[in-house]
Write a protein that holds these residues in place. Sequence first.
Motif, PDB file in Angstrom:
ATOM      1  N   ASP A   9       4.322   2.034   1.945  1.00  0.00           N
ATOM      2  CA  ASP A   9       5.953   2.194   0.857  1.00  0.00           C
ATOM      3  C   ASP A   9       5.807   4.204  -0.337  1.00  0.00           C
ATOM      4  O   ASP A   9       4.839   4.498   0.131  1.00  0.00           O
ATOM      5  N   ASP A  10       6.770   4.137  -0.191  1.00  0.00           N
ATOM      6  CA  ASP A  10       7.604   5.796  -0.180  1.00  0.00           C
ATOM      7  C   ASP A  10       6.844   6.506  -2.181  1.00  0.00           C
ATOM      8  O   ASP A  10       7.251   6.902  -2.326  1.00  0.00           O
ATOM      9  N   HIS A  11       6.279   5.170  -2.520  1.00  0.00           N
ATOM     10  CA  HIS A  11       6.221   5.706  -3.979  1.00  0.00           C
ATOM     11  C   HIS A  11       4.094   5.818  -3.906  1.00  0.00           C
ATOM     12  O   HIS A  11       4.131   4.934  -3.784  1.00  0.00           O
ATOM     13  N   ALA A  12       3.670   6.976  -4.137  1.00  0.00           N
ATOM     14  CA  ALA A  12       2.311   7.246  -3.840  1.00  0.00           C
ATOM     15  C   ALA A  12       1.999   6.426  -4.935  1.00  0.00           C
ATOM     16  O   ALA A  12       0.776   6.057  -4.864  1.00  0.00           O
ATOM     17  N   ARG A  13       2.547   6.411  -6.237  1.00  0.00           N
ATOM     18  CA  ARG A  13       1.908   5.663  -8.028  1.00  0.00           C
ATOM     19  C   ARG A  13       1.868   4.256  -6.758  1.00  0.00           C
ATOM     20  O   ARG A  13       1.220   3.161  -7.493  1.00  0.00           O
ATOM     21  N   PHE A  14       2.597   3.357  -6.648  1.00  0.00           N
ATOM     22  CA  PHE A  14       2.669   2.430  -6.395  1.00  0.00           C
ATOM     23  C   PHE A  14       1.268   2.207  -5.265  1.00  0.00           C
ATOM     24  O   PHE A  14       0.508   1.227  -5.475  1.00  0.00           O
ATOM     25  N   ARG A  15       1.401   2.903  -4.022  1.00  0.00           N
ATOM     26  CA  ARG A  15       0.477   2.943  -3.130  1.00  0.00           C
ATOM     27  C   ARG A  15      -1.154   2.825  -3.756  1.00  0.00           C
ATOM     28  O   ARG A  15      -1.848   1.740  -2.967  1.00  0.00           O
ATOM     29  N   ALA A  16      -1.271   3.609  -4.744  1.00  0.00           N
ATOM     30  CA  ALA A  16      -2.170   4.188  -5.158  1.00  0.00           C
ATOM     31  C   ALA A  16      -2.673   2.476  -6.392  1.00  0.00           C
ATOM     32  O   ALA A  16      -4.038   2.299  -5.927  1.00  0.00           O
ATOM     33  N   GLN A  17      -2.620   2.545  -7.329  1.00  0.00           N
ATOM     34  CA  GLN A  17      -2.218   1.215  -7.998  1.00  0.00           C
ATOM     35  C   GLN A  17      -2.506  -0.312  -6.963  1.00  0.00           C
ATOM     36  O   GLN A  17      -3.532  -1.159  -7.526  1.00  0.00           O
ATOM     37  N   ALA A  18      -1.668  -0.325  -5.770  1.00  0.00           N
ATOM     38  CA  ALA A  18      -1.888  -1.540  -5.308  1.00  0.00           C
ATOM     39  C   ALA A  18      -3.140  -1.553  -4.554  1.00  0.00           C
ATOM     40  O   ALA A  18      -4.016  -2.376  -4.162  1.00  0.00           O
ATOM     41  N   ALA A  19      -3.457   0.286  -4.271  1.00  0.00           N
ATOM     42  CA  ALA A  19      -4.874  -0.543  -3.292  1.00  0.00           C
ATOM     43  C   ALA A  19      -6.216  -0.737  -4.391  1.00  0.00           C
ATOM     44  O   ALA A  19      -6.893  -1.102  -3.725  1.00  0.00           O
ATOM     45  N   GLU A  20      -5.759  -0.016  -5.457  1.00  0.00           N
ATOM     46  CA  GLU A  20      -7.180  -0.246  -6.400  1.00  0.00           C
ATOM     47  C   GLU A  20      -6.994  -1.836  -6.951  1.00  0.00           C
ATOM     48  O   GLU A  20      -8.247  -2.297  -6.634  1.00  0.00           O
ATOM     49  N   LEU A  21      -5.730  -2.311  -7.101  1.00  0.00           N
ATOM     50  CA  LEU A  21      -6.015  -3.776  -7.207  1.00  0.00           C
ATOM     51  C   LEU A  21      -6.391  -4.306  -6.325  1.00  0.00           C
ATOM     52  O   LEU A  21      -7.674  -5.373  -6.019  1.00  0.00           O
ATOM     53  N   LEU A  22      -6.317  -4.350  -5.054  1.00  0.00           N
ATOM     54  CA  LEU A  22      -6.423  -5.537  -3.863  1.00  0.00           C
ATOM     55  C   LEU A  22      -7.939  -4.907  -3.552  1.00  0.00           C
ATOM     56  O   LEU A  22      -8.535  -6.249  -3.065  1.00  0.00           O
ATOM     57  N   VAL A  55       9.900  -2.859   1.368  1.00  0.00           N
ATOM     58  CA  VAL A  55      11.750  -3.032   2.177  1.00  0.00           C
ATOM     59  C   VAL A  55      12.426  -1.874   2.157  1.00  0.00           C
ATOM     60  O   VAL A  55      12.993  -2.073   3.469  1.00  0.00           O
ATOM     61  N   GLY A  56      12.329  -0.625   1.610  1.00  0.00           N
ATOM     62  CA  GLY A  56      12.497   0.450   1.109  1.00  0.00           C
ATOM     63  C   GLY A  56      12.424   1.426   1.193  1.00  0.00           C
ATOM     64  O   GLY A  56      11.283   1.807   0.543  1.00  0.00           O
ATOM     65  N   LEU A  57      12.528   1.633   2.635  1.00  0.00           N
ATOM     66  CA  LEU A  57      11.434   2.948   3.038  1.00  0.00           C
ATOM     67  C   LEU A  57      12.802   4.269   2.867  1.00  0.00           C
ATOM     68  O   LEU A  57      14.176   4.369   3.510  1.00  0.00           O
ATOM     69  N   PRO A  58      12.224   5.614   2.493  1.00  0.00           N
ATOM     70  CA  PRO A  58      12.991   7.181   3.371  1.00  0.00           C
ATOM     71  C   PRO A  58      14.512   6.603   4.582  1.00  0.00           C
ATOM     72  O   PRO A  58      14.950   7.353   4.949  1.00  0.00           O
ATOM     73  N   ASP A  59      13.279   6.395   6.048  1.00  0.00           N
ATOM     74  CA  ASP A  59      13.522   6.175   7.155  1.00  0.00           C
ATOM     75  C   ASP A  59      13.884   5.158   8.489  1.00  0.00           C
ATOM     76  O   ASP A  59      14.284   4.648   8.530  1.00  0.00           O
ATOM     77  N   ALA A  60      13.958   3.747   7.104  1.00  0.00           N
ATOM     78  CA  ALA A  60      13.901   2.616   7.662  1.00  0.00           C
ATOM     79  C   ALA A  60      13.625   1.559   7.143  1.00  0.00           C
ATOM     80  O   ALA A  60      13.498   1.942   5.491  1.00  0.00           O
ATOM     81  N   ASN A  61      14.221   0.614   7.526  1.00  0.00           N
ATOM     82  CA  ASN A  61      15.062  -1.208   6.183  1.00  0.00           C
ATOM     83  C   ASN A  61      13.695  -2.054   6.495  1.00  0.00           C
ATOM     84  O   ASN A  61      13.396  -2.131   7.683  1.00  0.00           O
TER      85      ASN A  61
END
Length: 115
Positions: A9-22, A55-61
């Motif tokens: 995911d291109d959003h660092a905050r989401f990656r951190a929150q998702a990692a913590e939750l999982l 789904v929405g990344l800076p370099d790819a779909n």
Amino acid sequence: MCLRVVIVDDHARFRAQAAELLNLERFSVVGDADTGASGIELSRRLAPDLVLLDVGLPDANGFDLVPAMHATGAAVVLTSSRASRDYGRRVVDSGAEGFISKSELSGEAIRSLLR
């Protein structure tokens, strides 16, 4: 069984929150990436059980990356801040195991898609 997960995911905050939750829900987040290219490389190197793929990344779909992620041996769950209905048949056509909106992400939601 503890599933090994890579989050792309291109959003660092989401990656951190998702990692913590999982991690709290008995998953093992083994890595994360902010682009499709780095996500594919990381998945090749780490061979996770699951890739949580934006789904929405800076370099790819994300829809287009599903086959490459599957080639690493990982199941793929797509995610977005948008609702599944916004994508029509694209989720099914991509070959991904499923889709979870970011606001509904949970360990149980992922497990239900992988059954």
